[in-house]
Structure formats: structure tokens, C-alpha cells
Design a protein around this motif. Structure first.
Motif, PDB file in Angstrom:
ATOM      1  N   LYS A   9       0.825  -1.211   0.000  1.00  0.00           N
ATOM      2  CA  LYS A   9       0.000   0.000   0.000  1.00  0.00           C
ATOM      3  C   LYS A   9       0.858   1.259   0.000  1.00  0.00           C
ATOM      4  CE  LYS A   9      -4.042  -1.998   2.232  1.00  0.00           C
ATOM      5  NZ  LYS A   9      -4.878  -1.990   3.425  1.00  0.00           N
ATOM      6  N   TRP A  10       1.913   1.249   0.803  1.00  0.00           N
ATOM      7  CA  TRP A  10       2.774   2.426   0.879  1.00  0.00           C
ATOM      8  C   TRP A  10       3.429   2.682  -0.465  1.00  0.00           C
ATOM      9  CZ3 TRP A  10       7.955   3.603   0.254  1.00  0.00           C
ATOM     10  CH2 TRP A  10       8.345   4.851   0.701  1.00  0.00           C
ATOM     11  N   GLU A  12       2.399   1.812  -3.419  1.00  0.00           N
ATOM     12  CA  GLU A  12       1.389   2.257  -4.392  1.00  0.00           C
ATOM     13  C   GLU A  12       1.032   3.722  -4.173  1.00  0.00           C
ATOM     14  OE1 GLU A  12      -1.343   2.137  -7.564  1.00  0.00           O
ATOM     15  OE2 GLU A  12       0.412   0.976  -7.046  1.00  0.00           O
ATOM     16  N   LYS A  13       0.847   4.115  -2.912  1.00  0.00           N
ATOM     17  CA  LYS A  13       0.537   5.512  -2.604  1.00  0.00           C
ATOM     18  C   LYS A  13       1.692   6.418  -3.025  1.00  0.00           C
ATOM     19  CE  LYS A  13      -2.525   4.766   1.334  1.00  0.00           C
ATOM     20  NZ  LYS A  13      -2.691   4.953   2.771  1.00  0.00           N
ATOM     21  N   THR A  14       2.908   5.953  -2.801  1.00  0.00           N
ATOM     22  CA  THR A  14       4.085   6.727  -3.181  1.00  0.00           C
ATOM     23  C   THR A  14       4.164   6.871  -4.693  1.00  0.00           C
ATOM     24  OG1 THR A  14       5.256   5.920  -1.227  1.00  0.00           O
ATOM     25  CG2 THR A  14       6.595   6.867  -2.969  1.00  0.00           C
ATOM     26  N   ALA A  17       1.517   9.392  -5.782  1.00  0.00           N
ATOM     27  CA  ALA A  17       1.936  10.748  -5.409  1.00  0.00           C
ATOM     28  C   ALA A  17       3.057  11.234  -6.322  1.00  0.00           C
ATOM     29  CB  ALA A  17       2.383  10.780  -3.954  1.00  0.00           C
ATOM     30  N   GLU A  63      -2.539  17.333  -1.191  1.00  0.00           N
ATOM     31  CA  GLU A  63      -1.349  16.612  -1.644  1.00  0.00           C
ATOM     32  C   GLU A  63      -0.248  16.676  -0.597  1.00  0.00           C
ATOM     33  OE1 GLU A  63      -0.426  14.714  -4.508  1.00  0.00           O
ATOM     34  OE2 GLU A  63      -2.602  14.648  -4.434  1.00  0.00           O
ATOM     35  N   ARG A  66      -1.163  14.468   2.345  1.00  0.00           N
ATOM     36  CA  ARG A  66      -0.998  13.051   2.012  1.00  0.00           C
ATOM     37  C   ARG A  66       0.473  12.651   2.074  1.00  0.00           C
ATOM     38  NH1 ARG A  66      -5.634  12.476  -1.695  1.00  0.00           N
ATOM     39  NH2 ARG A  66      -4.679  14.093  -2.929  1.00  0.00           N
ATOM     40  N   MET A  70       2.415  10.008   4.743  1.00  0.00           N
ATOM     41  CA  MET A  70       3.127   8.821   4.275  1.00  0.00           C
ATOM     42  C   MET A  70       4.479   8.687   4.945  1.00  0.00           C
ATOM     43  SD  MET A  70       2.386   8.266   0.239  1.00  0.00           S
ATOM     44  CE  MET A  70       3.132   9.778  -0.280  1.00  0.00           C
TER      45      MET A  70
END
Length: 71
Positions: A9-10, A12-14, A17, A63, A66, A70
Motif C-alpha cells: 500500500k505504501w 502504491e501511494k508513493t 503521489a 497533496e 498526504r 506517508m
């Protein structure tokens, strides 16, 4: 951090972003290049459109929040 991210998940979020950041950077670079063109005396075509400035400000704020969450 990525090695400890067992769910992915991390990462993918990175990735998402980073993609958004690159798109925004490209827009800024295009604006800079347009400014250089104007300074060189070549002129510039202007396209006027209505925009919701508050929406853009909220996007930048979200943004940055977020990204901070993270870390």
C-alpha cells in the motif's frame, strides 16, 4: 521503508503521489519555458478560462498532507 511494506500500500501511494508530482512539475516547467519565450521576444498565445482557484489551493493542501502522512 519499501522493504517493510508487506501489503504494498505504501509503495502504491508513493507511486501515485510521484506521478501527480511529475505532472505538476511538467506544468510548471511548461510555464517557465513560456516565460523564457516571452522574454526572448517571441510572444505567447494566451488562453483564458474560468477556474476555481480555491479548488487548486485545496488540491495542493491535500497533496502535501498526504505526503506528510506517508512519511
Amino acid at each position: 521503508m519499501m522493504e517493510q511494506d508487506k501489503t504494498g500500500k505504501w509503495a502504491e501511494k508513493t507511486r501515485i503521489a510521484a506521478q501527480r508530482g511529475v505532472k505538476k512539475a511538467l506544468c510548471l516547467i511548461e510555464g517557465l519555458m513560456d516565460g523564457i519565450t516571452i522574454k526572448a521576444g517571441e510572444g505567447m498565445m494566451l488562453n483564458f478560462e474560468n477556474t476555481d482557484l480555491l479548488k487548486d489551493i485545496k488540491w495542493v493542501h491535500a497533496e502535501s498532507r498526504r505526503f506528510i502522512l506517508m512519511i
